[in-house]
Design a protein around this motif. Structure first.
Motif, mmCIF file in Angstrom:
data_model
loop_
_atom_site.group_PDB
_atom_site.id
_atom_site.type_symbol
_atom_site.label_atom_id
_atom_site.label_comp_id
_atom_site.label_asym_id
_atom_site.label_seq_id
_atom_site.Cartn_x
_atom_site.Cartn_y
_atom_site.Cartn_z
ATOM 1 N N UNK A 240 48.802 12.838 -58.047
ATOM 2 C CA UNK A 240 48.579 12.811 -56.596
ATOM 3 C C UNK A 240 48.898 11.423 -56.063
ATOM 4 N N UNK A 241 49.744 11.376 -55.016
ATOM 5 C CA UNK A 241 50.091 10.093 -54.401
ATOM 6 C C UNK A 241 49.019 9.648 -53.398
ATOM 7 N N UNK A 242 48.110 10.569 -53.043
ATOM 8 C CA UNK A 242 47.071 10.261 -52.050
ATOM 9 C C UNK A 242 45.803 9.742 -52.729
ATOM 10 N N UNK A 243 45.334 10.479 -53.761
ATOM 11 C CA UNK A 243 44.096 10.114 -54.455
ATOM 12 C C UNK A 243 44.441 9.657 -55.861
ATOM 13 N N UNK A 244 44.640 8.364 -56.037
ATOM 14 C CA UNK A 244 45.052 7.814 -57.317
ATOM 15 C C UNK A 244 43.936 7.913 -58.352
ATOM 16 N N UNK A 245 42.690 7.988 -57.915
ATOM 17 C CA UNK A 245 41.566 7.964 -58.870
ATOM 18 C C UNK A 245 41.502 9.233 -59.706
ATOM 19 N N UNK A 246 42.054 10.336 -59.189
ATOM 20 C CA UNK A 246 41.986 11.613 -59.924
ATOM 21 C C UNK A 246 43.147 11.791 -60.894
ATOM 22 N N UNK A 247 44.128 10.916 -60.858
ATOM 23 C CA UNK A 247 45.328 11.070 -61.690
ATOM 24 C C UNK A 247 45.172 10.337 -63.009
ATOM 25 N N UNK A 248 45.454 11.052 -64.074
ATOM 26 C CA UNK A 248 45.484 10.447 -65.402
ATOM 27 C C UNK A 248 46.921 10.048 -65.730
ATOM 28 N N UNK A 249 47.056 9.285 -66.808
ATOM 29 C CA UNK A 249 48.395 8.834 -67.206
ATOM 30 C C UNK A 249 49.244 10.025 -67.649
ATOM 31 N N UNK A 250 50.553 9.817 -67.656
ATOM 32 C CA UNK A 250 51.500 10.875 -68.008
ATOM 33 C C UNK A 250 51.247 11.397 -69.417
ATOM 34 N N UNK A 251 51.134 10.512 -70.381
ATOM 35 C CA UNK A 251 50.959 10.939 -71.772
ATOM 36 C C UNK A 251 49.605 11.593 -71.978
ATOM 37 N N UNK A 252 48.554 11.076 -71.319
ATOM 38 C CA UNK A 252 47.223 11.663 -71.466
ATOM 39 C C UNK A 252 47.196 13.087 -70.942
ATOM 40 N N UNK A 253 47.779 13.291 -69.767
ATOM 41 C CA UNK A 253 47.790 14.644 -69.196
ATOM 42 C C UNK A 253 48.601 15.618 -70.059
ATOM 43 N N UNK A 254 49.720 15.182 -70.549
ATOM 44 C CA UNK A 254 50.543 16.082 -71.367
ATOM 45 C C UNK A 254 49.839 16.483 -72.661
ATOM 46 N N UNK A 255 49.045 15.570 -73.232
ATOM 47 C CA UNK A 255 48.277 15.901 -74.436
ATOM 48 C C UNK A 255 47.132 16.842 -74.087
ATOM 49 N N UNK A 256 46.411 16.526 -73.003
ATOM 50 C CA UNK A 256 45.265 17.353 -72.617
ATOM 51 C C UNK A 256 45.685 18.752 -72.160
ATOM 52 N N UNK A 257 46.858 18.853 -71.551
ATOM 53 C CA UNK A 257 47.294 20.136 -70.979
ATOM 54 C C UNK A 257 48.207 20.939 -71.908
ATOM 55 N N UNK A 258 48.294 20.489 -73.165
ATOM 56 C CA UNK A 258 49.171 21.170 -74.119
ATOM 57 C C UNK A 258 48.640 22.569 -74.413
ATOM 58 N N UNK A 259 49.500 23.602 -74.255
ATOM 59 C CA UNK A 259 49.079 24.990 -74.464
ATOM 60 C C UNK A 259 50.051 25.717 -75.388
ATOM 61 N N UNK A 260 49.575 26.761 -76.051
ATOM 62 C CA UNK A 260 50.392 27.632 -76.888
ATOM 63 C C UNK A 260 50.205 29.064 -76.408
ATOM 64 N N UNK A 261 51.286 29.844 -76.543
ATOM 65 C CA UNK A 261 51.228 31.215 -76.049
ATOM 66 C C UNK A 261 51.937 32.158 -77.012
ATOM 67 N N UNK A 262 51.307 33.275 -77.270
ATOM 68 C CA UNK A 262 51.895 34.328 -78.090
ATOM 69 C C UNK A 262 51.703 35.639 -77.337
ATOM 70 N N UNK A 263 52.809 36.383 -77.118
ATOM 71 C CA UNK A 263 52.698 37.585 -76.288
ATOM 72 C C UNK A 263 53.573 38.709 -76.843
ATOM 73 N N UNK A 264 53.048 39.925 -76.761
ATOM 74 C CA UNK A 264 53.822 41.127 -77.071
ATOM 75 C C UNK A 264 54.206 41.793 -75.760
ATOM 76 N N UNK A 265 55.498 42.072 -75.608
ATOM 77 C CA UNK A 265 55.996 42.688 -74.378
ATOM 78 C C UNK A 265 56.459 44.108 -74.681
ATOM 79 N N UNK A 266 55.791 45.071 -74.111
ATOM 80 C CA UNK A 266 56.109 46.483 -74.337
ATOM 81 C C UNK A 266 56.612 47.098 -73.037
ATOM 82 N N UNK A 267 57.826 47.695 -73.127
ATOM 83 C CA UNK A 267 58.408 48.370 -71.971
ATOM 84 C C UNK A 267 58.537 49.854 -72.280
ATOM 85 N N UNK A 268 57.903 50.683 -71.458
ATOM 86 C CA UNK A 268 57.933 52.129 -71.665
ATOM 87 C C UNK A 268 58.633 52.784 -70.476
#
Length: 433
Positions: free
Chosen positions: A289-317
């Motif tokens: 956020x360019x307005x509220x700097x206090x709520x923004x974490x560093x680039x590397x910290x956010x990328x580590x904290x927000x790291x996600x994994x996804x596994x999905x089965x897609x079925x089309x009938x």
């Protein structure tokens, strides 16, 4: 200098091609190597092979990476009706992969179809080679026929000229009548026209051959005569008839087309079945956020904290497709029936072509034998006619009739000889020789 050298080589090659003497083997080999349609077919075969490779690679999982970065500027109203600035940078990054688990063997069927199409393209090329070879043989033998007929007409023109000059001299001394002079003159004019026409026919047949070879026409283009006297004999057609049918490329192509239509139906049927795929991915996102700097974490910290994994089965009938698949299946059955009828027609066509060749060979064989005897008897009759004319017993009109009969017999002999040779060469082409 390089450009001048290239131009020189090009013109030198063109002059060489036009000036050299060609055998029938040279013509066929050159055409099969340089014909543009055959080159296009070779490229088409490579394209079809690439389709096989592409379809085989569909078995492998797909992997992709993506990044989305958005800059937002301006004010935004919250749920309480307050306006405030919301300038920010929002970025997300992910790597994902997808793998087909079940598609009713659609990939295998696409591979099979592209294999059939490659095979059909190959047989189409073989058929093009066959038809091109036949066309070259036809034009080549046409040149030889016209050259021999031109030679006959030349000899007749020279002889008619000599007779005309002889009668002209004898008419001046009162031995020959004015009628005989006009008859001999008319015969000379006719034979001179026939010779000119024969030369043009030879030139036209050369032009047809050079066009088939896709080279520039030249008066210096020469062909080598073939020795076809000893080859005039009957053959046992039963021994080679079925061999030609079994190895004919147009028939084989028709067979493959039936297989293509069958596999097309199988591919359409896969649309009626469910499809299952597995997808997996990893990702992260960053918000600044360019307005509220206090709520923004560093680039590397956010990328580590927000790291996600996804596994999905897609079925089309498939549930409802407006009846399109049913119509496509009906259309596929019609296409298969059309391909089967085309195959039957192609077999009949080739059988008829071979039967016509055998019949023509027998016909031209008998014509050759009869023409040979006719030439011999016509020569004897003509020789006696010359003696009678010189002795004053017969007229120039009688001599011209005998001469024309001999010319006609010689022409028929030449046509029968080369017509037989043409059909014999056709058999060789069909046999792959």
């Amino acid at each position: 200098m390089i450009r001048l050298l290239f131009i020189f080589c090009f013109f030198f090659s063109a002059i060489y091609l036009k000036a050299q003497t060609w055998s029938i083997k040279d013509c066929i080999e050159y055409a099969l190597k340089n014909n543009i349609d055959l080159k296009k077919n070779t490229i088409e075969q490579h394209i079809k092979k690439k389709d096989i490779e592409i379809n085989k690679k569909e078995r492998l999982p797909s992997v992709s990476a993506s990044n989305s970065s958005t800059f937002s500027f301006g004010q935004q109203q919250d749920v309480f009706g307050n306006n405030r600035r919301n300038d920010n940078l929002n970025s997300s990054t992910s790597i994902s992969s997808e793998f087909t688990l079940f598609s009713h063997r659609l990939i295998d069927k696409n591979i099979k179809k592209s294999t059939y199409e490659t095979e059909a393209s190959f047989y189409n090329g073989e058929n093009l080679k066959q038809q091109l070879s036949i066309k070259i043989i036809e034009h080549y033998l046409s040149i030889l026929v016209n050259k021999e007929i031109e030679k006959i007409n030349y000899n007749n023109m020279i002889y008619a000229k000599e007779i005309f000059e002889k009668v002209e001299k004898s008419q001046k001394v009162g031995v020959s009548s004015k009628k005989e002079l006009k008859e001999s003159e008319a015969e000379f004019i006719k034979e001179n026209f026939n010779y000119t026409k024969a030369k043009l026919e030879t030139k036209r047949s050369i032009q047809q051959l050079t066009q088939t070879l896709q080279i520039e026409f030249s008066d210096k283009f020469e062909v080598i005569p073939i020795n076809n006297e000893i080859d005039i004999n009957l053959i046992n057609n039963e021994e080679i008839f079925y061999k030609i049918i079994e190895n004919n490329p147009s028939i084989e192509q028709s067979k493959v087309n039936i297989n293509i239509e069958k596999i097309n139906k199988e591919i359409i049927k896969t649309k009626q079945y469910p499809k299952l795929s597995l997808s997996a991915g990893v990702g992260t996102f960053y918000f600044n956020s360019f307005v509220n700097k206090s709520t923004s974490k560093s680039f590397f910290t956010q990328n580590v904290d927000n790291f996600t994994q996804q596994l999905a089965f897609n079925l089309t009938i498939p549930i409802y497709n407006k009846g399109i698949i049913k119509t496509q299946l009906e259309q596929s059955d019609l296409n298969r029936q059309y391909a089967e009828d085309s195959y039957k027609l192609q077999v009949i066509t080739v059988e008829q072509e071979i039967q016509n060749i055998f019949l023509n060979m027998e016909l031209f064989y008998e014509t050759y034998l009869a023409s040979k005897k006719l030439v011999e008897s016509s020569k004897i009759a003509y020789e006696y006619g010359v003696i009678s004319f010189e002795a004053g017993i017969s007229t120039i009109y009688d001599l011209n009739i005998l001469r024309n009969n001999l010319k006609q017999a010689e022409s028929e002999l030449i046509k029968a000889k080369y017509s037989y040779s043409f059909n014999q060469e056709l058999l060789n082409v069909y046999l792959g020789k």
